[in-house]
Design a protein around this motif. Structure first.
Motif, PDB file in Angstrom:
ATOM      1  N   VAL A   1      -5.711 -21.475 -15.238  1.00  0.00           N
ATOM      2  CA  VAL A   1      -6.941 -20.953 -14.469  1.00  0.00           C
ATOM      3  C   VAL A   1      -7.365 -19.726 -14.589  1.00  0.00           C
ATOM      4  N   GLU A   2      -6.603 -18.855 -15.085  1.00  0.00           N
ATOM      5  CA  GLU A   2      -7.140 -17.602 -15.060  1.00  0.00           C
ATOM      6  C   GLU A   2      -7.961 -16.974 -16.449  1.00  0.00           C
ATOM      7  N   LEU A   3      -7.956 -18.040 -17.448  1.00  0.00           N
ATOM      8  CA  LEU A   3      -8.608 -17.637 -18.607  1.00  0.00           C
ATOM      9  C   LEU A   3     -10.190 -17.967 -18.622  1.00  0.00           C
TER      10      LEU A   3
ATOM     11  N   THR B   1      -6.632  -9.168 -39.052  1.00  0.00           N
ATOM     12  CA  THR B   1      -6.279  -9.470 -37.284  1.00  0.00           C
ATOM     13  C   THR B   1      -7.168 -10.704 -37.292  1.00  0.00           C
ATOM     14  N   PRO B   2      -6.401 -11.645 -37.124  1.00  0.00           N
ATOM     15  CA  PRO B   2      -6.926 -12.975 -36.653  1.00  0.00           C
ATOM     16  C   PRO B   2      -7.471 -12.888 -35.388  1.00  0.00           C
ATOM     17  N   LEU B   3      -8.595 -13.676 -35.144  1.00  0.00           N
ATOM     18  CA  LEU B   3      -9.274 -13.525 -33.854  1.00  0.00           C
ATOM     19  C   LEU B   3      -9.937 -15.093 -33.730  1.00  0.00           C
ATOM     20  N   SER B   4      -9.630 -15.752 -32.589  1.00  0.00           N
ATOM     21  CA  SER B   4     -10.155 -17.246 -32.572  1.00  0.00           C
ATOM     22  C   SER B   4     -11.114 -17.277 -31.374  1.00  0.00           C
ATOM     23  N   GLY B   5     -10.760 -16.701 -29.924  1.00  0.00           N
ATOM     24  CA  GLY B   5     -11.723 -16.724 -29.095  1.00  0.00           C
ATOM     25  C   GLY B   5     -12.357 -15.302 -28.735  1.00  0.00           C
ATOM     26  N   GLY B   6     -11.404 -14.281 -29.130  1.00  0.00           N
ATOM     27  CA  GLY B   6     -11.352 -12.876 -28.680  1.00  0.00           C
ATOM     28  C   GLY B   6     -11.597 -12.476 -27.206  1.00  0.00           C
ATOM     29  N   THR B   7     -10.611 -13.300 -26.352  1.00  0.00           N
ATOM     30  CA  THR B   7     -10.615 -13.035 -25.150  1.00  0.00           C
ATOM     31  C   THR B   7      -9.263 -12.296 -24.617  1.00  0.00           C
ATOM     32  N   ASN B   8      -8.365 -12.205 -25.371  1.00  0.00           N
ATOM     33  CA  ASN B   8      -7.079 -11.497 -24.779  1.00  0.00           C
ATOM     34  C   ASN B   8      -7.271 -10.330 -24.344  1.00  0.00           C
ATOM     35  N   ASN B   9      -6.439  -9.866 -23.480  1.00  0.00           N
ATOM     36  CA  ASN B   9      -6.935  -8.589 -22.878  1.00  0.00           C
ATOM     37  C   ASN B   9      -5.694  -7.691 -23.066  1.00  0.00           C
ATOM     38  N   LEU B  10      -4.715  -7.612 -23.838  1.00  0.00           N
ATOM     39  CA  LEU B  10      -4.173  -6.513 -23.951  1.00  0.00           C
ATOM     40  C   LEU B  10      -3.808  -6.012 -25.370  1.00  0.00           C
TER      41      LEU B  10
ATOM     42  N   VAL C   1      -1.939 -17.421 -40.039  1.00  0.00           N
ATOM     43  CA  VAL C   1      -3.087 -18.002 -39.279  1.00  0.00           C
ATOM     44  C   VAL C   1      -2.894 -19.563 -38.997  1.00  0.00           C
ATOM     45  N   VAL C   2      -3.017 -19.799 -37.790  1.00  0.00           N
ATOM     46  CA  VAL C   2      -2.913 -21.163 -37.426  1.00  0.00           C
ATOM     47  C   VAL C   2      -4.276 -21.672 -37.522  1.00  0.00           C
ATOM     48  N   ALA C   3      -4.378 -22.872 -38.473  1.00  0.00           N
ATOM     49  CA  ALA C   3      -5.656 -23.395 -38.800  1.00  0.00           C
ATOM     50  C   ALA C   3      -6.013 -24.387 -38.217  1.00  0.00           C
TER      51      ALA C   3
ATOM     52  N   SER D   1     -12.274 -18.923 -24.114  1.00  0.00           N
ATOM     53  CA  SER D   1     -11.014 -18.859 -24.715  1.00  0.00           C
ATOM     54  C   SER D   1     -10.791 -20.007 -25.757  1.00  0.00           C
ATOM     55  N   SER D   2     -10.162 -19.737 -27.258  1.00  0.00           N
ATOM     56  CA  SER D   2      -9.705 -20.816 -27.920  1.00  0.00           C
ATOM     57  C   SER D   2      -8.499 -21.496 -27.212  1.00  0.00           C
ATOM     58  N   ALA D   3      -8.734 -23.014 -27.310  1.00  0.00           N
ATOM     59  CA  ALA D   3      -7.450 -23.745 -26.813  1.00  0.00           C
ATOM     60  C   ALA D   3      -6.404 -23.569 -27.679  1.00  0.00           C
TER      61      ALA D   3
ATOM     62  N   SER E   1      -5.527 -21.286 -29.886  1.00  0.00           N
ATOM     63  CA  SER E   1      -4.755 -20.045 -29.943  1.00  0.00           C
ATOM     64  C   SER E   1      -4.149 -19.766 -28.393  1.00  0.00           C
ATOM     65  N   THR E   2      -4.641 -20.319 -27.460  1.00  0.00           N
ATOM     66  CA  THR E   2      -4.015 -19.950 -26.090  1.00  0.00           C
ATOM     67  C   THR E   2      -2.641 -20.869 -25.965  1.00  0.00           C
ATOM     68  N   TYR E   3      -2.876 -22.178 -26.436  1.00  0.00           N
ATOM     69  CA  TYR E   3      -1.593 -22.745 -26.242  1.00  0.00           C
ATOM     70  C   TYR E   3      -0.519 -22.360 -27.244  1.00  0.00           C
ATOM     71  N   LEU E   4      -1.115 -21.773 -28.329  1.00  0.00           N
ATOM     72  CA  LEU E   4       0.230 -21.095 -29.247  1.00  0.00           C
ATOM     73  C   LEU E   4       0.592 -19.921 -28.435  1.00  0.00           C
ATOM     74  N   ASP E   5      -0.211 -19.193 -27.769  1.00  0.00           N
ATOM     75  CA  ASP E   5       0.274 -17.994 -26.979  1.00  0.00           C
ATOM     76  C   ASP E   5       0.978 -18.124 -25.763  1.00  0.00           C
ATOM     77  N   LEU E   6       0.408 -19.206 -25.130  1.00  0.00           N
ATOM     78  CA  LEU E   6       1.136 -19.136 -23.616  1.00  0.00           C
ATOM     79  C   LEU E   6       2.507 -19.737 -23.612  1.00  0.00           C
TER      80      LEU E   6
ATOM     81  N   SER F   1       7.900 -11.897 -21.166  1.00  0.00           N
ATOM     82  CA  SER F   1       8.311 -13.164 -22.234  1.00  0.00           C
ATOM     83  C   SER F   1       7.335 -13.057 -23.476  1.00  0.00           C
ATOM     84  N   ARG F   2       6.202 -12.248 -23.133  1.00  0.00           N
ATOM     85  CA  ARG F   2       5.180 -12.059 -24.212  1.00  0.00           C
ATOM     86  C   ARG F   2       5.086 -10.406 -24.378  1.00  0.00           C
ATOM     87  N   PRO F   3       5.954  -9.762 -25.026  1.00  0.00           N
ATOM     88  CA  PRO F   3       5.654  -8.381 -24.928  1.00  0.00           C
ATOM     89  C   PRO F   3       4.472  -7.650 -25.800  1.00  0.00           C
TER      90      PRO F   3
END
Ligand SMILES: Cc1cc2nc3c(=O)[nH]c(=O)nc-3n(C[C@H](O)[C@H](O)[C@H](O)COP(=O)(O)OP(=O)(O)OC[C@H]3O[C@@H](n4cnc5c(N)ncnc54)[C@H](O)[C@@H]3O)c2cc1C
Length: 489
Positions: A140-142, A75-84, A221-223, A146-148, A150-155, A444-446
């Motif tokens: 604003v809600e993060l 399981t990749p983890l960049s910032g580890g701040t996602n919450n689901l 893994v996005v490197a 958080s990893s920049a 991984s967040t741009y990838l996810d959002l 949109s992000r299930p």
């Protein structure tokens, strides 16, 4: 016969990984494993068998090779701040912690582009960019940790900046589940001078990137990635409009947005406004609860950036437009004396949900996109539902980031971990999500349980998704169970 992730194979994996990246970077202390077993969400914890912390692309490739050989899920983890639950490992799974890969590799100041590794946090990127007269776009809600990348990838396209859109990541380097290194877009062509150019017309950039957007570590893994930075303006001002009539919210937001002046724009209901605009003092939660009833139903907050004369013109244009529809442009939120200062600070260095969780101890989120017009209807339905099940409507926060087309909504329910609320909220979650889907919310992000809700309604789409997963990850080692609730492919 090889059995996935058995203890023996995991032991062998730990041995090989220690030799490859050094035993100090392969962590097995129970206390440390425990920290990685949970997040802020309602998802049940799962203890990893170890945490590996590679420091380079080559080391990640070696880890992927062993994981395939021994069928150990990673399981990749960049910032580890996602919450689901996105980084909660499956049984006997390994956490691939990328925090050591935290370098800004390159910057093109004129183009406003930086090449970053996954361990670069928003705070780090913001500080780096500011030294070059630039700024990073932060949601604003993060939390700023958080990893920049991984967040741009996810959002995208869940989160968008009203002026800048949602695609901040242009080209990237991905390590596929079999260890193959893939560069997308112009990065794939070493002779091309501008490695960050993202061309929608080209199948080499936009189209390729989309496969990994929101893939939650299931497809590789996005490197590395090139991300857009924005200029720092001479003047930055924050403004507010308060709205008490649900029917006016869409009209106000649309009028302001369509002028194309605001650079950051967020809409809060009274609960989230109280949490957002209140200082993090020891009394934070208590003060918030007292404030909520006195606040307007909605607060629309935005920044204007530019030269002094330019900002002055924007202010007078917006004020005039609002006056025409019976509203006022404010430079403060009544009852919240620090609103301006806090908003300006949060758009650069956000505190995120760790701050809001202090209200009742914990907070769960339902993130979706919907038409801005539907927000009040969905909000009312959620409040009624929550009330019917014995919770106060003062626990339901709503934060919206409007983009050109839609409202990106985070519905947040604050709860208390110490009393019997956890089970109750967990049971209600799916039911609420289903009801809101019926009213126009689109996930949109299930994540987690939302995967079942969405994919069960799109059989064909889901089958193609599974085909892509099987093709790229035939051993199913990359964050299994994220795209579906079962481990089967
Ligand atoms: C308005 C808003 C709402 C949000 N709502 C939610 C929400 O409801 N639930 C939620 O969990 N998050 C939510 N987020 C957070 C966000 O979407 C990301 O999950 C988070 O910012 C990722 O940052 P991180 O560094 O902590 O990632 P991590 O927690 O480290 O990872 C997030 C996911 O990406 C994968 N991943 C991490 N790094 C990589 C990599 N380098 N390559 C491939 N995959 C990787 C992980 O396996 C995991 O599945 C929200 C953010 C905003 C702004």
């Amino acid at each position: 016969m090889v059995v996935r992730g058995t203890i023996m194979l995991v032991d062998k994996f730990i041995d090989l990984a220690s030799k490859a990246i050094g035993d100090t970077n392969v962590i097995t202390y129970p206390k440390e494993l425990e920290k990685y077993s949970r997040d802020h969400s309602l998802v049940k914890p799962g203890i990893p068998s170890c945490i590996v912390r590679p420091g380079s692309v080559e080391e990640v490739q070696e880890i992927i090779e062993y994981a395939n050989k021994l069928l150990v899920p990673i399981t990749p983890l960049s910032g580890g701040t996602n919450n689901l639950g996105g980084t909660i490992p499956v049984p006997n799974g390994v956490i691939l912690d990328l925090k050591r890969m935290n370098r800004v590799l390159d910057i093109d100041v004129r183009a406003g582009m930086a090449s970053i590794q996954p361990g670069v946090t928003f705070e780090q990127l913001q500080e780096y960019a500011s030294k070059h007269g630039l700024r990073a776009l932060t949601p604003v809600e993060l939390p700023k940790t958080s990893s920049a990348l991984s967040t741009y990838l996810d959002l995208a396209p869940l989160y968008g900046w009203v002026y800048y859109g949602e695609e901040i990541l242009t080209t990237m380097t991905v390590l596929l589940p079999d260890g193959t290194l893939l560069k997308t877009g112009q990065q794939a062509f070493p002779q091309i001078k501008w490695p960050y150019v993202h061309s929608h017309a080209s199948p080499f950039a936009g189209l390729m990137n989309y496969i990994w957007y929101q893939s939650q570590g299931t497809l590789g893994v996005v490197a590395q990635g090139w991300v857009k930075l924005k200029p720092i303006h001479e003047v930055v001002e924050a403004f507010f409009v308060t709205v008490n009539d649900d029917n006016d919210l869409y009209k106000i937001a649309r009028e302001i947005m369509w002028m194309r002046y605001p650079r950051d724009m967020v809409i809060f209901n009274n609960v989230d406004a109280a949490l957002f605009f209140e200082d993090e003092t020891p009394n934070y939660g208590k003060k918030t609860a007292e404030l909520i009833p006195s606040l307007p139903k909605w607060v629309v907050a935005f920044t204007l950036r530019g030269r002094k004369e330019g900002v002055d013109i924007m202010v007078s244009d917006i004020a005039e437009k609002l006056q025409g529809i019976g509203y006022k442009l404010l430079d403060e939120v009544p009852g919240m004396p620090k609103a301006k200062e806090i908003f300006l600070s949060e758009v650069n260095y956000p505190s995120g949900w760790p701050k809001y969780s202090k209200y009742r101890g914990a907070r769960t989120i339902l993130p979706f996109i919907c038409s801005l017009k539907d927000v009040p209807i969905i909000h009312q339905a959620l409040k009624k539902f929550i009330e019917k099940h014995g919770f106060s409507t003062n626990y339901v926060g709503v934060t919206i980031t409007p983009t050109d087309r839609v409202g990106v909504v985070a519905c947040n329910v604050a709860f208390n971990r110490e009393i019997q609320e956890v089970d109750k909220i967990r049971n209600l979650y799916y039911e609420v999500a289903e009801e809101m889907l019926r009213l126009g919310a689109f996930y949109s992000r299930p994540y987690g349980i939302l995967a079942k809700l969405m994919y069960s309604r799109a059989q064909n789409y889901y089958e193609v998704l599974m085909k892509i997963k099987r093709t790229l990850d035939p051993n199913n080692i990359m964050n299994p169970r994220r795209l579906t609730l079962t481990e089967d492919l």
